[in-house]
Design a protein around this motif. Structure first.
Motif, PDB file in Angstrom:
ATOM      1  N   ASN A  29     -15.617   4.491  -0.745  1.00  0.00           N
ATOM      2  CA  ASN A  29     -15.140   4.123  -2.075  1.00  0.00           C
ATOM      3  C   ASN A  29     -15.385   5.171  -3.166  1.00  0.00           C
ATOM      4  O   ASN A  29     -14.597   5.295  -4.089  1.00  0.00           O
ATOM      5  CB  ASN A  29     -15.810   2.807  -2.500  1.00  0.00           C
ATOM      6  CG  ASN A  29     -15.370   2.335  -3.867  1.00  0.00           C
ATOM      7  OD1 ASN A  29     -14.206   1.990  -4.076  1.00  0.00           O
ATOM      8  ND2 ASN A  29     -16.300   2.329  -4.812  1.00  0.00           N
TER       9      ASN A  29
ATOM     10  N   LYS B 137      -8.710   9.062  -5.559  1.00  0.00           N
ATOM     11  CA  LYS B 137      -7.893   8.385  -4.550  1.00  0.00           C
ATOM     12  C   LYS B 137      -8.222   8.846  -3.131  1.00  0.00           C
ATOM     13  O   LYS B 137      -7.614   8.383  -2.165  1.00  0.00           O
ATOM     14  CB  LYS B 137      -6.414   8.623  -4.832  1.00  0.00           C
ATOM     15  CG  LYS B 137      -5.888   7.864  -6.057  1.00  0.00           C
ATOM     16  CD  LYS B 137      -4.394   8.059  -6.212  1.00  0.00           C
ATOM     17  CE  LYS B 137      -3.847   7.225  -7.370  1.00  0.00           C
ATOM     18  NZ  LYS B 137      -2.368   7.395  -7.523  1.00  0.00           N
TER      19      LYS B 137
ATOM     20  N   ASN C  72      -8.195  -1.076  -6.624  1.00  0.00           N
ATOM     21  CA  ASN C  72      -8.446  -1.126  -5.184  1.00  0.00           C
ATOM     22  C   ASN C  72      -7.588  -2.219  -4.565  1.00  0.00           C
ATOM     23  O   ASN C  72      -7.814  -3.407  -4.803  1.00  0.00           O
ATOM     24  CB  ASN C  72      -9.930  -1.394  -4.925  1.00  0.00           C
ATOM     25  CG  ASN C  72     -10.275  -1.349  -3.449  1.00  0.00           C
ATOM     26  OD1 ASN C  72      -9.436  -1.013  -2.614  1.00  0.00           O
ATOM     27  ND2 ASN C  72     -11.510  -1.685  -3.118  1.00  0.00           N
TER      28      ASN C  72
ATOM     29  N   GLN D  88      -7.255  -2.709  -1.291  1.00  0.00           N
ATOM     30  CA  GLN D  88      -7.688  -3.035   0.067  1.00  0.00           C
ATOM     31  C   GLN D  88      -7.996  -4.527   0.163  1.00  0.00           C
ATOM     32  O   GLN D  88      -8.812  -5.056  -0.591  1.00  0.00           O
ATOM     33  CB  GLN D  88      -8.918  -2.204   0.437  1.00  0.00           C
ATOM     34  CG  GLN D  88      -9.430  -2.423   1.842  1.00  0.00           C
ATOM     35  CD  GLN D  88      -8.457  -1.910   2.894  1.00  0.00           C
ATOM     36  OE1 GLN D  88      -7.584  -1.121   2.607  1.00  0.00           O
ATOM     37  NE2 GLN D  88      -8.616  -2.382   4.117  1.00  0.00           N
ATOM     38  N   GLN D  89      -7.371  -5.225   1.113  1.00  0.00           N
ATOM     39  CA  GLN D  89      -7.518  -6.670   1.210  1.00  0.00           C
ATOM     40  C   GLN D  89      -8.577  -7.104   2.215  1.00  0.00           C
ATOM     41  O   GLN D  89      -8.983  -8.252   2.234  1.00  0.00           O
ATOM     42  CB  GLN D  89      -6.171  -7.303   1.564  1.00  0.00           C
ATOM     43  CG  GLN D  89      -5.126  -7.121   0.470  1.00  0.00           C
ATOM     44  CD  GLN D  89      -3.817  -7.797   0.817  1.00  0.00           C
ATOM     45  OE1 GLN D  89      -3.483  -8.005   1.976  1.00  0.00           O
ATOM     46  NE2 GLN D  89      -3.059  -8.163  -0.206  1.00  0.00           N
TER      47      GLN D  89
ATOM     48  N   GLY E 181     -12.740  -1.945   4.966  1.00  0.00           N
ATOM     49  CA  GLY E 181     -12.157  -0.623   5.097  1.00  0.00           C
ATOM     50  C   GLY E 181     -12.231   0.159   3.812  1.00  0.00           C
ATOM     51  O   GLY E 181     -12.639  -0.362   2.761  1.00  0.00           O
ATOM     52  N   PRO E 182     -11.850   1.443   3.844  1.00  0.00           N
ATOM     53  CA  PRO E 182     -11.933   2.297   2.650  1.00  0.00           C
ATOM     54  C   PRO E 182     -10.997   1.823   1.535  1.00  0.00           C
ATOM     55  O   PRO E 182     -10.011   1.124   1.776  1.00  0.00           O
ATOM     56  CB  PRO E 182     -11.491   3.677   3.187  1.00  0.00           C
ATOM     57  CG  PRO E 182     -11.627   3.580   4.672  1.00  0.00           C
ATOM     58  CD  PRO E 182     -11.367   2.163   5.023  1.00  0.00           C
ATOM     59  N   ARG E 183     -11.327   2.202   0.330  1.00  0.00           N
ATOM     60  CA  ARG E 183     -10.522   1.889  -0.850  1.00  0.00           C
ATOM     61  C   ARG E 183      -9.087   2.370  -0.635  1.00  0.00           C
ATOM     62  O   ARG E 183      -8.847   3.469  -0.147  1.00  0.00           O
ATOM     63  CB  ARG E 183     -11.136   2.585  -2.069  1.00  0.00           C
ATOM     64  CG  ARG E 183     -10.523   2.189  -3.410  1.00  0.00           C
ATOM     65  CD  ARG E 183     -11.147   3.011  -4.542  1.00  0.00           C
ATOM     66  NE  ARG E 183     -10.662   2.584  -5.850  1.00  0.00           N
ATOM     67  CZ  ARG E 183     -11.373   1.882  -6.732  1.00  0.00           C
ATOM     68  NH1 ARG E 183     -12.617   1.526  -6.441  1.00  0.00           N
ATOM     69  NH2 ARG E 183     -10.862   1.544  -7.908  1.00  0.00           N
ATOM     70  N   GLN E 184      -8.144   1.532  -1.006  1.00  0.00           N
ATOM     71  CA  GLN E 184      -6.721   1.815  -0.803  1.00  0.00           C
ATOM     72  C   GLN E 184      -5.971   1.555  -2.097  1.00  0.00           C
ATOM     73  O   GLN E 184      -6.356   0.678  -2.892  1.00  0.00           O
ATOM     74  CB  GLN E 184      -6.158   0.925   0.324  1.00  0.00           C
ATOM     75  CG  GLN E 184      -4.675   1.044   0.589  1.00  0.00           C
ATOM     76  CD  GLN E 184      -4.275   2.420   1.076  1.00  0.00           C
ATOM     77  OE1 GLN E 184      -4.258   3.375   0.308  1.00  0.00           O
ATOM     78  NE2 GLN E 184      -3.942   2.518   2.356  1.00  0.00           N
ATOM     79  N   GLN E 185      -4.912   2.313  -2.339  1.00  0.00           N
ATOM     80  CA  GLN E 185      -4.096   2.138  -3.541  1.00  0.00           C
ATOM     81  C   GLN E 185      -2.785   1.443  -3.188  1.00  0.00           C
ATOM     82  O   GLN E 185      -2.307   1.505  -2.056  1.00  0.00           O
ATOM     83  CB  GLN E 185      -3.804   3.492  -4.203  1.00  0.00           C
ATOM     84  CG  GLN E 185      -5.009   4.176  -4.801  1.00  0.00           C
ATOM     85  CD  GLN E 185      -5.905   4.842  -3.771  1.00  0.00           C
ATOM     86  OE1 GLN E 185      -5.429   5.458  -2.826  1.00  0.00           O
ATOM     87  NE2 GLN E 185      -7.219   4.715  -3.950  1.00  0.00           N
TER      88      GLN E 185
ATOM     89  N   ARG F  66       0.988   4.836   1.589  1.00  0.00           N
ATOM     90  CA  ARG F  66       0.478   5.331   2.872  1.00  0.00           C
ATOM     91  C   ARG F  66      -0.154   6.713   2.716  1.00  0.00           C
ATOM     92  O   ARG F  66      -0.089   7.332   1.659  1.00  0.00           O
ATOM     93  CB  ARG F  66       1.599   5.385   3.913  1.00  0.00           C
ATOM     94  CG  ARG F  66       2.725   6.371   3.614  1.00  0.00           C
ATOM     95  CD  ARG F  66       3.777   6.278   4.693  1.00  0.00           C
ATOM     96  NE  ARG F  66       4.953   7.066   4.377  1.00  0.00           N
ATOM     97  CZ  ARG F  66       5.487   7.961   5.187  1.00  0.00           C
ATOM     98  NH1 ARG F  66       4.930   8.192   6.365  1.00  0.00           N
ATOM     99  NH2 ARG F  66       6.572   8.632   4.841  1.00  0.00           N
TER     100      ARG F  66
ATOM    101  N   PRO G 191       0.795  -1.232   0.000  1.00  0.00           N
ATOM    102  CA  PRO G 191       0.000   0.000   0.000  1.00  0.00           C
ATOM    103  C   PRO G 191       0.826   1.280   0.000  1.00  0.00           C
ATOM    104  O   PRO G 191       1.935   1.334   0.543  1.00  0.00           O
ATOM    105  CB  PRO G 191      -0.819  -0.125   1.296  1.00  0.00           C
ATOM    106  CG  PRO G 191      -0.871  -1.576   1.585  1.00  0.00           C
ATOM    107  CD  PRO G 191       0.453  -2.105   1.130  1.00  0.00           C
TER     108      PRO G 191
END
Length: 429
Positions: A23, A402, A132, A134-135, A138-142, A10, A8
């Motif tokens: 999202n 993002k 996305n 995110q595993q 939680g919110p969408r993560q890059q 940060r 990810p």
């Protein structure tokens, strides 16, 4: 695993800022109103003046080296369809079909992009969202598919598989293409991005964007040639060393050279000597100040915001000069050569003449103005007007998709950012 590839990106600001908190692309302002089209913002704020503002202090190579660094530490993969196919995010209604599209509306009074499609519908500029990563909940993560370190991953790759594919596996040498009579990176005969193939193939490197435009290929060629030169010299000095030993030692020296260029020559011109001293960034002796307790990962505010300042430095062309600083041939139009490599195969436009052109010609000033190709022709197809995108509009839309916090909220949260000037440069360190 912090800072490693496929991990990810940060956030300095903590939680992302999505409209639904989870999202959706941010399309609402702080007071609840609808945010304007980022193309409209680009037209009003980022358009180039009638007299382009060149910077007499710095050459065009300063911009190119900045992009070189960006391609080392930043590569955010885009979302794809269920089978890995590219998403069609060209239509305004595409965001209603998939949450992975974030098209940019074309204003009614736009002077370059048509405001209506051929069937009379509202027209948009395409934009596919970052995948996305995110595993869990939680919110969408890059994620960043390159390593987050200054380690020449754009030359050597960020995975063992890519690194091995670029090696000859003999005497520590890297693969090259020499059919033109001089050394170039190896050809990529199966590149899906290459618009000049098969007549003029693009090139393979540690980063998939090596053939994005003609100004990048000289950078890859320069480092590739230097690697093979040093590998050959190390082989002479240590004839009993095997391929792996020579390769790793050469790679280590190349990374050291690259980092020296960044800290000794590039960074001070971006943030100034005062900041270099304040944060102890000037190289001194052989000290090693690495601290494993610090998260080295790049941040979304940096990679999708601050470090994009260099795009305002980009000229509309790549000049060509001889070693005597004499113009040779025509300049290479940036907007007509995105993933087109035909100039590289023109022996009057060798990578050496391009490099000389970048070194001996001024770059654009760091300001809010972007050259015409940057605002209108990125990723365009030759002969098809309005087939490209607006890069500064992309940048703003990227911030929204993002979930980057609004500019004023970032300023409030980081007390050291007292001005726009510091906002642009502070996150570099």
């Amino acid at each position: 695993m912090l800072g490693s590839a496929m991990h990810p990106i940060r956030r300095f600001m903590g939680a992302p800022k999505y409209d639904d908190g989870f999202n959706s692309v941010r399309r609402r302002s702080a007071n609840g109103g609808v945010l304007p089209s980022t193309r409209a913002i680009s037209n009003k704020i980022f358009a180039e003046a009638s007299i382009p503002p060149f910077d007499p202090k710095y050459n065009h190579f300063l911009m190119q080296f900045g992009q070189w660094i960006a391609h080392d530490i930043i590569s955010t993969p885009l979302a794809t369809g269920p089978t890995g196919a590219l998403l069609d995010c060209t239509k305004c209604e595409s965001e209603e079909i998939t949450a992975n599209c974030a098209p940019i509306e074309v204003p009614e009074d736009d002077s370059f992009f048509p405001a209506k499609t051929v069937d009379g519908k509202k027209a948009c500029i395409r934009l596919t969202r970052a995948i996305n990563g995110q595993q869990g909940l939680g919110p969408r993560q890059q994620i960043n598919q390159n390593s987050h370190f200054l380690d020449l991953s754009q030359v050597y790759g960020s995975t063992d598989c890519v690194a091995k594919s670029l090696r000859t596996l003999q005497d520590g040498m890297m693969k090259v293409h020499t059919a033109q009579g001089y050394t170039l990176p190896p050809q990529a005969t199966n590149s899906s991005n290459c618009q000049s193939a098969p007549t003029y193939p693009c090139f393979s490197a540690g980063d998939a964007r090596s053939s994005l435009h003609p100004g990048l290929i000289p950078m890859h060629t320069l480092y590739l040639r230097q690697h093979n030169k040093w590998a050959g010299q190390i082989k002479v000095l240590n004839p009993l060393w095997n391929d792996e030993k020579i390769y790793q030692e050469t790679r280590r020296l190349m990374i050291a050279l690259y980092q020296s260029h960044i800290y000794s020559e590039y960074l001070s011109k971006i943030i100034g000597q005062q900041k270099m001293q304040q944060f102890a960034l000037n190289p001194s002796g052989r000290s090693n100040t690495y601290d494993p307790r610090i998260n080295p990962s790049v941040s979304v505010e940096f990679c999708s915001g601050a470090f994009r300042f260099g795009q305002s430095q980009a000229r509309k062309d790549v000049p060509r000069r001889t070693n005597q600083n004499v113009s040779i041939g025509a300049t290479i139009d940036l907007g007509q050569h995105i993933f087109y490599t035909d100039p590289i195969y023109d022996k009057t436009a060798t990578v050496s003449s391009m490099m000389q052109g970048m070194v001996n010609c001024p770059g654009m000033a760091v300001d809010r103005q972007f050259s015409f190709p940057m605002r209108n022709e990125m990723f365009s197809k030759r002969g098809q007007k309005a087939s490209g995108v607006d890069l500064p509009a992309f940048n703003v839309q990227r911030g929204r998709e993002k979930g980057i916090q609004p500019y004023n909220e970032v300023r409030v949260s980081l007390p050291s950012m007292h001005s726009r000037r510091i906002w642009i440069r502070q996150p570099l360190i």
